[in-house]
Design an enzyme around this catalytic site. Structure first.
Site, mmCIF file in Angstrom:
data_model
loop_
_atom_site.group_PDB
_atom_site.id
_atom_site.type_symbol
_atom_site.label_atom_id
_atom_site.label_comp_id
_atom_site.label_asym_id
_atom_site.label_seq_id
_atom_site.Cartn_x
_atom_site.Cartn_y
_atom_site.Cartn_z
ATOM 1 N N HIS A 1 16.158 19.113 -32.591
ATOM 2 C CA HIS A 1 16.141 20.459 -33.193
ATOM 3 C C HIS A 1 17.492 20.837 -33.816
ATOM 4 O O HIS A 1 17.566 21.803 -34.575
ATOM 5 C CB HIS A 1 15.754 21.516 -32.157
ATOM 6 C CG HIS A 1 14.371 21.365 -31.624
ATOM 7 N ND1 HIS A 1 13.259 21.377 -32.446
ATOM 8 C CD2 HIS A 1 13.897 21.163 -30.361
ATOM 9 C CE1 HIS A 1 12.162 21.205 -31.704
ATOM 10 N NE2 HIS A 1 12.525 21.065 -30.438
ATOM 11 N N ASP A 13 7.964 13.510 -30.222
ATOM 12 C CA ASP A 13 8.075 14.668 -29.329
ATOM 13 C C ASP A 13 6.974 15.674 -29.686
ATOM 14 O O ASP A 13 6.535 15.759 -30.837
ATOM 15 C CB ASP A 13 9.465 15.302 -29.504
ATOM 16 C CG ASP A 13 9.761 16.411 -28.504
ATOM 17 O OD1 ASP A 13 10.443 16.116 -27.509
ATOM 18 O OD2 ASP A 13 9.299 17.558 -28.725
ATOM 19 N N HIS A 57 7.262 18.778 -30.075
ATOM 20 C CA HIS A 57 7.780 19.776 -31.008
ATOM 21 C C HIS A 57 8.273 19.115 -32.300
ATOM 22 O O HIS A 57 8.793 18.002 -32.266
ATOM 23 C CB HIS A 57 8.945 20.545 -30.372
ATOM 24 C CG HIS A 57 8.596 21.211 -29.074
ATOM 25 N ND1 HIS A 57 8.795 20.606 -27.851
ATOM 26 C CD2 HIS A 57 8.060 22.434 -28.825
ATOM 27 C CE1 HIS A 57 8.397 21.430 -26.881
ATOM 28 N NE2 HIS A 57 7.943 22.538 -27.435
ATOM 29 N N ASP A 100 6.847 15.214 -23.950
ATOM 30 C CA ASP A 100 6.204 16.501 -23.670
ATOM 31 C C ASP A 100 4.797 16.604 -24.267
ATOM 32 O O ASP A 100 4.170 17.668 -24.208
ATOM 33 C CB ASP A 100 7.095 17.681 -24.099
ATOM 34 C CG ASP A 100 7.824 17.453 -25.399
ATOM 35 O OD1 ASP A 100 7.529 16.469 -26.091
ATOM 36 O OD2 ASP A 100 8.698 18.280 -25.737
HETATM 37 C C1 OKP Z 1 12.831 20.978 -27.069
HETATM 38 B B1 OKP Z 1 12.286 19.577 -27.343
HETATM 39 C C2 OKP Z 1 8.637 27.926 -24.038
HETATM 40 C C3 OKP Z 1 10.017 28.004 -24.634
HETATM 41 C C4 OKP Z 1 10.256 26.812 -25.480
HETATM 42 C C5 OKP Z 1 11.883 25.821 -26.974
HETATM 43 C C6 OKP Z 1 11.346 24.464 -26.713
HETATM 44 C C7 OKP Z 1 12.331 23.416 -27.084
HETATM 45 C C8 OKP Z 1 11.789 22.033 -26.913
HETATM 46 N N1 OKP Z 1 8.016 29.195 -23.956
HETATM 47 N N2 OKP Z 1 11.559 26.806 -26.026
HETATM 48 O O1 OKP Z 1 11.623 19.444 -28.558
HETATM 49 O O2 OKP Z 1 11.438 19.076 -26.293
HETATM 50 ZN ZN ZN Z 2 9.767 18.837 -27.374
#
Ligand code: OKP
Ligand code: ZN
Length: 343
Positions: free
Chosen positions: A160, A196, A198, A285
């Site tokens: 990110h 990932d 995200h 994740d």
């Molecule tokens: C980082 B990586 C959940 C809050 C999530 C941001 C997630 C960051 C993920 N309500 N906050 O891509 O695993």
């Molecule tokens: Zn993630």
């Protein structure tokens, strides 16, 4: 498979993050890599070595120099205001406001460089983030030197973090730094695949106008999921980079059948690109029990992911990203790696 890990990665330990309107213990914490290391040792995957220190030069090949300097000095400036708790932004620049002036005050600088309120910056953050980047750089160096694959057990994660902002638990973009170092050391084309849950907004932005690094990301649709403001299918690259960015946004509830079909699509595009080396942003994740994610992959699917990547027959650098079901993170991450090795 060689693993690169530094105990310094444990030095980043946020106390709390903003989640659903409450401050809760950070999902991204040192127990994550502890459990990955335990599992690596349990299956005897291979040697585990410490990274070497590459300094700031390779960091500034992908990040803005002022941003890197800010990360290095943020904690000292924050504590100079008499604070000893984590640094968290309380405001952000928005549409129509000035983005050509960096505030002088530390709270203003944090507001300028942060993308969310879920990423506390702590006393050990700079040391941990640079150790994490050095893990990725060391793994990349080993693969450039002839190893078929290597695993960088990075934390904090990186995907990110963009040219000049941090967030999403990420400070320095480890995978992008590794990909750039591979280019600088002779690779003509690098593919960077992000699995990932995200979207890898930082990595996408860093390489968006370039044809020498192909970026592909499988992730939850930004319509409904963090990081919300990047990761749609119509983001295909710009200028010389047009056609070298591929997003695969997927709905909440995506199962293995749907996810693996997208992986297949991405792998064919990688094959067509004929990269000299592959960097994998390895987030776990997508797991069915992940506490902040909504895909349904089970542990027994991860070896299949590794095997599919091995079939590309390209030297591969694995860089750890997310995965917050800590009890299962070791098994899931190492399942990808053993699936790759056994293929
Ligand atoms: C980082 B990586 C959940 C809050 C999530 C941001 C997630 C960051 C993920 N309500 N906050 O891509 O695993
Ligand atoms: Zn993630």
């Amino acid at each position: 498979m060689l693993t690169v890990y530094s105990e310094d990665c444990r030095l980043h330990h946020g106390r709390a993050e903003l989640n659903e309107g409450q401050l809760v213990p950070c999902f991204e914490n040192p127990s994550r890599t502890d459990i990955v290391l335990d599992r690596l040792k349990a299956v005897d995957l291979g040697e585990i070595v410490a990274p070497r220190d590459f300094g700031v030069v390779p960091l500034k090949r992908v990040h803005d120099a002022g941003f890197v300097d800010f990360l290095a000095e943020c904690w000292d400036l924050w504590t100079a205001q008499g604070r000893d708790w984590d640094a968290i932004p309380f405001t952000f620049g928005k549409r129509g406001m000035r983005d050509d002036r960096i505030p002088k005050d530390i709270d203003g600088r944090i507001a300028y460089y942060a993308m969310d309120a879920g990423t506390p910056l702590t006393a050990g953050t700079w040391k941990a983030a640079t150790a994490s980047a050095n893990c990725a750089l060391t793994a990349a160096e080993q693969v450039a030197g002839g190893l078929k694959s290597a695993f960088a057990a990075c934390r904090p994660p990186g995907h990110h973090a963009s040219i000049d902002y941090y967030g999403g638990y990420c400070f320095l973009n480890n995978a992008a730094i590794a990909a750039q170092a591979l280019r600088d050391n002779g690779a003509q084309r690098v593919s960077l695949l992000d699995v990932d849950y995200h979207h890898g907004n930082g990595t996408q932005s860093i390489f968006y106008d370039r044809a020498d690094v192909q970026f592909l990301s499988l992730h939850a649709d930004p319509e409904v999921e963090y990081p919300y403001f990047l990761g749609h299918a119509d983001e295909t690259g710009s200028g010389a980079g047009e056609g070298f960015n591929h997003n695969f946004p997927l709905p909440w509830g995506t199962d293995w059948e749907r996810w693996s079909a997208a992986l297949e699509d991405a792998c064919r595009r990688i094959q067509g690109y004929r990269p000299d080396v592959l960097v994998v942003s390895l987030g776990l994740d997508t797991f069915e029990q992940d506490p902040i994610s909504k895909f349904t992959l089970s542990s027994d699917r991860y070896p299949l992911v590794g095997a599919r990547l091995a079939a590309l027959k390209v030297p591969t650098v694995f860089v750890l990203e997310g995965g917050y079901a800590v009890d299962d993170l070791g098994v899931n991450a190492v399942n990808v790696l053993t699936g790759f090795e056994d293929a």
